[in-house]
Design an enzyme around this catalytic site. Structure first.
Site, PDB file in Angstrom:
ATOM      1  N   HIS A  30       0.831  -1.203   0.000  1.00 37.96           N
ATOM      2  CA  HIS A  30       0.000   0.000   0.000  1.00 37.96           C
ATOM      3  C   HIS A  30       0.871   1.261   0.000  1.00 37.96           C
ATOM      4  O   HIS A  30       0.551   2.245  -0.673  1.00 37.96           O
ATOM      5  CB  HIS A  30      -0.931   0.002   1.206  1.00 37.96           C
ATOM      6  CG  HIS A  30      -2.106  -0.915   1.073  1.00 37.96           C
ATOM      7  ND1 HIS A  30      -1.985  -2.284   1.063  1.00 37.96           N
ATOM      8  CD2 HIS A  30      -3.437  -0.650   0.931  1.00 37.96           C
ATOM      9  CE1 HIS A  30      -3.182  -2.841   0.952  1.00 37.96           C
ATOM     10  NE2 HIS A  30      -4.088  -1.865   0.858  1.00 37.96           N
TER      11      HIS A  30
ATOM     12  N   HIS B  69       1.487  -3.668   9.291  1.00 32.86           N
ATOM     13  CA  HIS B  69       2.911  -3.570   8.995  1.00 32.86           C
ATOM     14  C   HIS B  69       3.643  -2.929  10.160  1.00 32.86           C
ATOM     15  O   HIS B  69       3.043  -2.244  11.004  1.00 32.86           O
ATOM     16  CB  HIS B  69       3.159  -2.730   7.733  1.00 32.86           C
ATOM     17  CG  HIS B  69       2.658  -3.354   6.478  1.00 32.86           C
ATOM     18  ND1 HIS B  69       3.361  -4.314   5.787  1.00 32.86           N
ATOM     19  CD2 HIS B  69       1.507  -3.143   5.779  1.00 32.86           C
ATOM     20  CE1 HIS B  69       2.681  -4.674   4.718  1.00 32.86           C
ATOM     21  NE2 HIS B  69       1.551  -3.982   4.684  1.00 32.86           N
TER      22      HIS B  69
END
Length: 286
Positions: A207, A249
Site C-alpha cells: 500500500h 505492517h
C-alpha cells in the site's frame, strides 16, 4: 709418601668437584643436578665457592622474570585479542539489532486500531476504508476503465503508463516480499481485503509503495488545483499511517515502501510509452 691422588676424594671417586686443597678447581656442570649421595663437605664447598656464586649470579632473577613475563604477556595478548573478537561484534549487526528492536516496540505501541477492543478500536472502520483506497485492485480497475473511456491520445497515454506502473509495482513488491519473508506483526488480524499468497509477508508495504508511486504520478501528469494536490499528499500519508495503526505492517515496512514507490515512479518515467508507441500497440490490438 702418599700420592696426591689418594688425598683427592673427588678424583678417586670419579665425581667432579669444585675445588681442591692445591688451589685447582674442577667445575661441575651447571646443567646437571648435584648428586645427593655426594659427601657433605662437597655440598658445603659447592655453596661457599665464589666461582659458583658468580656463575649462578649470571643467571639473574630479572632475566628469569623477563622471560616469564614475556611468555605471560604473549599469552595474555593472545587472550585479549580473542576476547576482543568475542566481545566486539560487528557495528552493523548491533545497529540493525537495535533498529529492529525499536521498530517492533514502536509498531506495537502504534497499533491502536489492530482490533475492535483496542484503544482506538472505534476508528478501525475508517482505517479499513483508507486501506481499501490504496489497494491494487481498485487502482487497476480504475486505470483500465479510464483508459477505455478516454477520447484523447494524451489521456490514453497517461492512463496506459499509470496502468503499466501499477503492474510493475505488483511484480516488484511480490518479488521483495518473497525474498525477505518477514512475518506480519503478531497483533495483526488477517482480515484484509483480497489478499494473495505473498500478502502474508510484511516487508515492504505494498500500500505504501502504491501510494507513493501513484501520488507522484498524479501530481506530475494531472493538472490539479492546490487543494487537490494537498489532498493527494494527505491521502498518501494516511494510507501509510493506516497500515501501522491497523497492525498490518511495522514502521520500517511502511518507510521502505514509501522509498520504494518513490523510486518506482522514476522507473516508470524511464519506461514511458510515447504516443507513437501507444498507437502502434493499439493498432496491433485492434
Amino acid at each position: 709418601m702418599p700420592s696426591p691422588k689418594a688425598k683427592n676424594p673427588g678424583r678417586s671417586g670419579g665425581s667432579p668437584v669444585f675445588g681442591s686443597s692445591n688451589g685447582r678447581y674442577d667445575f661441575m656442570s651447571l646443567t646437571k643436578p648435584l648428586n645427593r649421595s655426594s659427601p657433605p663437605h662437597l655440598l658445603q664447598r659447592q655453596g661457599s665457592d665464589p666461582t659458583t656464586a658468580r656463575l649462578r649470579a649470571s643467571e639473574s632473577p630479572t632475566r628469569r622474570r623477563g622471560s616469564s613475563s614475556s611468555t605471560g604477556s604473549a599469552s595474555g595478548q593472545g587472550l585479549s585479542e580473542e576476547d576482543g573478537i568475542r566481545l566486539n561484534p560487528s557495528f552493523i549487526r548491533v545497529a540493525l539489532s537495535s533498529l529492529l528492536a525499536i521498530d517492533l516496540w514502536l509498531s506495537k505501541r502504534l497499533g491502536v486500531c489492530a482490533c475492535e477492543d483496542s484503544s482506538w478500536g472505534s476508528v478501525r472502520p475508517l482505517m479499513k476504508l483508507i486501506e481499501i483506497s490504496g489497494h491494487g485492485i481498485p487502482w487497476l480497475a480504475g486505470s483500465a476503465y479510464c483508459l477505455y473511456k478516454s477520447d484523447s491520445a494524451a489521456g490514453q497515454e497517461v492512463m496506459l503508463n499509470l496502468l503499466m506502473g501499477l503492474l510493475l509495482d505488483l511484480v516488484l513488491v511480490a518479488i521483495v516480499k518473497a525474498v525477505v519473508r518477514r512475518r506480519r506483526p503478531a497483533h495483526n488480524r488477517m482480515d484484509m481485503f483480497a489478499t494473495f499468497s505473498v500478502d502474508r509477508y510484511s516487508f515492504p508495504s505494498g500500500h505504501a509503495t502504491r501510494a507513493a508511486m501513484c501520488g507522484r504520478f498524479l501530481l506530475a501528469h494531472l493538472v490539479l488545483a492546490a487543494p487537490l494536490r494537498v489532498l493527494v499528499l494527505l491521502w498518501a500519508g494516511l494510507v501509510g499511517l493506516s497500515r501501522v495503526l491497523l497492525g498490518r505492517h511495522n514502521v520500517t515496512d511502511v518507510m521502505f515502501g514509501f522509498w520504494m514507490g518513490y523510486c518506482q515512479y522514476n522507473l516508470v518515467e524511464m519506461l514511458w510509452l510515447s504516443p507513437q508507441t501507444l498507437q502502434g500497440l493499439l493498432g496491433q490490438l485492434v
